[in-house]
Design a protein around this motif. Structure first.
Motif, mmCIF file in Angstrom:
data_model
loop_
_atom_site.group_PDB
_atom_site.id
_atom_site.type_symbol
_atom_site.label_atom_id
_atom_site.label_comp_id
_atom_site.label_asym_id
_atom_site.label_seq_id
_atom_site.Cartn_x
_atom_site.Cartn_y
_atom_site.Cartn_z
ATOM 1 N N ALA A 199 30.859 -13.838 -0.253
ATOM 2 C CA ALA A 199 31.216 -14.294 1.826
ATOM 3 C C ALA A 199 32.600 -14.538 1.342
ATOM 4 O O ALA A 199 32.950 -15.206 2.633
ATOM 5 N N ALA A 200 33.257 -15.907 0.498
ATOM 6 C CA ALA A 200 34.196 -17.083 0.398
ATOM 7 C C ALA A 200 35.303 -15.515 -0.009
ATOM 8 O O ALA A 200 35.988 -16.122 0.813
ATOM 9 N N VAL A 201 34.956 -15.101 -0.971
ATOM 10 C CA VAL A 201 36.140 -14.101 -1.096
ATOM 11 C C VAL A 201 35.998 -13.129 -0.132
ATOM 12 O O VAL A 201 37.952 -12.710 0.644
ATOM 13 N N GLY A 202 35.665 -13.018 0.668
ATOM 14 C CA GLY A 202 36.029 -11.498 1.853
ATOM 15 C C GLY A 202 35.834 -12.406 3.067
ATOM 16 O O GLY A 202 37.272 -12.166 3.697
ATOM 17 N N LEU A 255 26.363 -21.783 4.586
ATOM 18 C CA LEU A 255 24.710 -22.029 4.628
ATOM 19 C C LEU A 255 23.705 -20.767 4.625
ATOM 20 O O LEU A 255 22.841 -20.971 4.018
ATOM 21 N N LEU A 256 24.166 -19.474 5.305
ATOM 22 C CA LEU A 256 22.850 -18.263 5.411
ATOM 23 C C LEU A 256 23.188 -18.169 4.200
ATOM 24 O O LEU A 256 22.444 -17.315 3.832
ATOM 25 N N CYS A 257 24.167 -17.587 3.356
ATOM 26 C CA CYS A 257 24.395 -17.329 2.774
ATOM 27 C C CYS A 257 23.640 -17.830 1.657
ATOM 28 O O CYS A 257 23.366 -16.752 0.341
ATOM 29 N N ARG A 258 24.201 -19.402 0.967
ATOM 30 C CA ARG A 258 23.757 -20.200 0.448
ATOM 31 C C ARG A 258 22.409 -19.654 -0.007
ATOM 32 O O ARG A 258 21.405 -19.882 -0.566
ATOM 33 N N GLY A 309 31.605 -11.487 5.333
ATOM 34 C CA GLY A 309 33.049 -13.044 5.574
ATOM 35 C C GLY A 309 34.216 -12.064 5.843
ATOM 36 O O GLY A 309 35.124 -13.093 6.621
ATOM 37 N N VAL A 310 34.096 -10.742 5.109
ATOM 38 C CA VAL A 310 35.647 -10.066 6.036
ATOM 39 C C VAL A 310 35.475 -10.198 7.849
ATOM 40 O O VAL A 310 36.406 -10.504 8.207
ATOM 41 N N ALA A 311 34.454 -9.965 8.409
ATOM 42 C CA ALA A 311 34.264 -10.136 9.605
ATOM 43 C C ALA A 311 34.390 -11.542 10.270
ATOM 44 O O ALA A 311 35.103 -11.832 11.112
ATOM 45 N N LEU A 312 34.203 -12.083 9.404
ATOM 46 C CA LEU A 312 33.978 -13.772 10.195
ATOM 47 C C LEU A 312 35.687 -14.432 9.454
ATOM 48 O O LEU A 312 36.179 -14.489 10.881
ATOM 49 N N GLY A 313 36.183 -13.969 9.048
ATOM 50 C CA GLY A 313 37.109 -14.123 8.901
ATOM 51 C C GLY A 313 38.106 -13.351 9.033
ATOM 52 O O GLY A 313 38.925 -13.990 9.799
ATOM 53 N N GLY A 368 23.242 -5.179 -3.390
ATOM 54 C CA GLY A 368 22.966 -4.864 -1.850
ATOM 55 C C GLY A 368 23.629 -6.640 -1.046
ATOM 56 O O GLY A 368 24.427 -5.941 -0.618
ATOM 57 N N ARG A 369 23.139 -7.147 -1.388
ATOM 58 C CA ARG A 369 22.638 -9.409 -0.756
ATOM 59 C C ARG A 369 24.499 -8.924 -0.643
ATOM 60 O O ARG A 369 25.173 -9.835 -0.021
ATOM 61 N N MET A 370 24.738 -9.394 -1.982
ATOM 62 C CA MET A 370 26.269 -8.856 -2.090
ATOM 63 C C MET A 370 27.273 -8.693 -1.759
ATOM 64 O O MET A 370 28.648 -9.423 -1.091
ATOM 65 N N VAL A 371 27.502 -7.070 -1.358
ATOM 66 C CA VAL A 371 28.245 -6.196 -0.643
ATOM 67 C C VAL A 371 28.069 -6.929 0.787
ATOM 68 O O VAL A 371 29.302 -6.850 1.651
ATOM 69 N N LEU A 372 26.681 -6.965 1.148
ATOM 70 C CA LEU A 372 26.469 -7.508 2.781
ATOM 71 C C LEU A 372 27.561 -8.714 3.004
ATOM 72 O O LEU A 372 27.675 -8.992 4.048
ATOM 73 N N ALA A 373 27.266 -9.859 1.881
ATOM 74 C CA ALA A 373 27.418 -11.225 2.615
ATOM 75 C C ALA A 373 29.626 -10.668 2.113
ATOM 76 O O ALA A 373 29.408 -11.691 3.182
ATOM 77 N N LEU A 374 29.878 -9.718 0.917
ATOM 78 C CA LEU A 374 30.976 -10.088 1.600
ATOM 79 C C LEU A 374 31.817 -9.008 2.772
ATOM 80 O O LEU A 374 32.832 -9.923 3.176
ATOM 81 N N ALA A 375 31.021 -8.330 3.062
ATOM 82 C CA ALA A 375 31.139 -7.846 4.712
ATOM 83 C C ALA A 375 31.153 -8.599 5.548
ATOM 84 O O ALA A 375 32.009 -8.972 6.756
#
Length: 147
Positions: free
Chosen positions: A87-90, A73-76, A39-43, A30-37
């Motif tokens: 997050a980086a992939v997103g 930093l937040l995701c790490r 990353g996509v939003a920020l990108g 769940g955390r990884m899915v949120l981090a991916l989202a």
């Protein structure tokens, strides 16, 4: 002589608190899915705003890179390298998809070969964001350890 009581203890008065349980697989995914989202939003947000100038200053690029660094930093700190990688992939997918030429020929990320004065911002945005994620990935783990 000490006085002992045979009365049952109160429900909340039992010894020291137990250490926190390790997050389960569902919580980690769940955390990884949120981090991916995230990353996509920020990108997408950064790609749309990185060329914004204010009195000739690249404010959009600076804000977009600052948000990218804070997201990394937040995701790490949140759940380690897995969420940072998600997050980086997103972020990378969003930036690369939005960097392609649109159906009408418009582009959001210009290149120096197009001889546009703000073309350097596209290079700084794409490579700067990747560099920021890389720097955060190699920061010492003890900086993010829970005490």
């Amino acid at each position: 002589m000490s006085e002992t009581s045979d009365a049952p203890e109160a429900p909340g008065a039992a010894g020291p608190p137990a250490p926190p349980a390790h997050p389960g697989v569902g919580r980690t995914v769940g955390r990884m899915v949120l981090a991916l989202a995230l990353g996509v939003a920020l990108g997408a947000l950064g790609t749309a705003t990185h060329r914004t100038l204010w009195h000739g200053l690249p404010v959009g690029l600076l804000v977009a890179l600052a948000l990218t660094a804070s997201t990394a930093l937040l995701c790490r700190a949140w759940a380690g390298l897995g969420t940072l990688a998600a997050a980086a992939v997103g972020w990378l997918v969003a930036v690369q998809v939005l960097s392609m030429q649109g159906p009408g020929g418009d582009v959001l990320v210009t290149h120096p070969a197009e001889s546009i004065p703000s073309a350097w911002a596209g290079i700084a945005w794409t490579y700067g964001g990747v560099l920021l994620f890389g720097v955060v990935a190699f920061l010492p783990g003890r900086w993010f350890a829970r005490r």
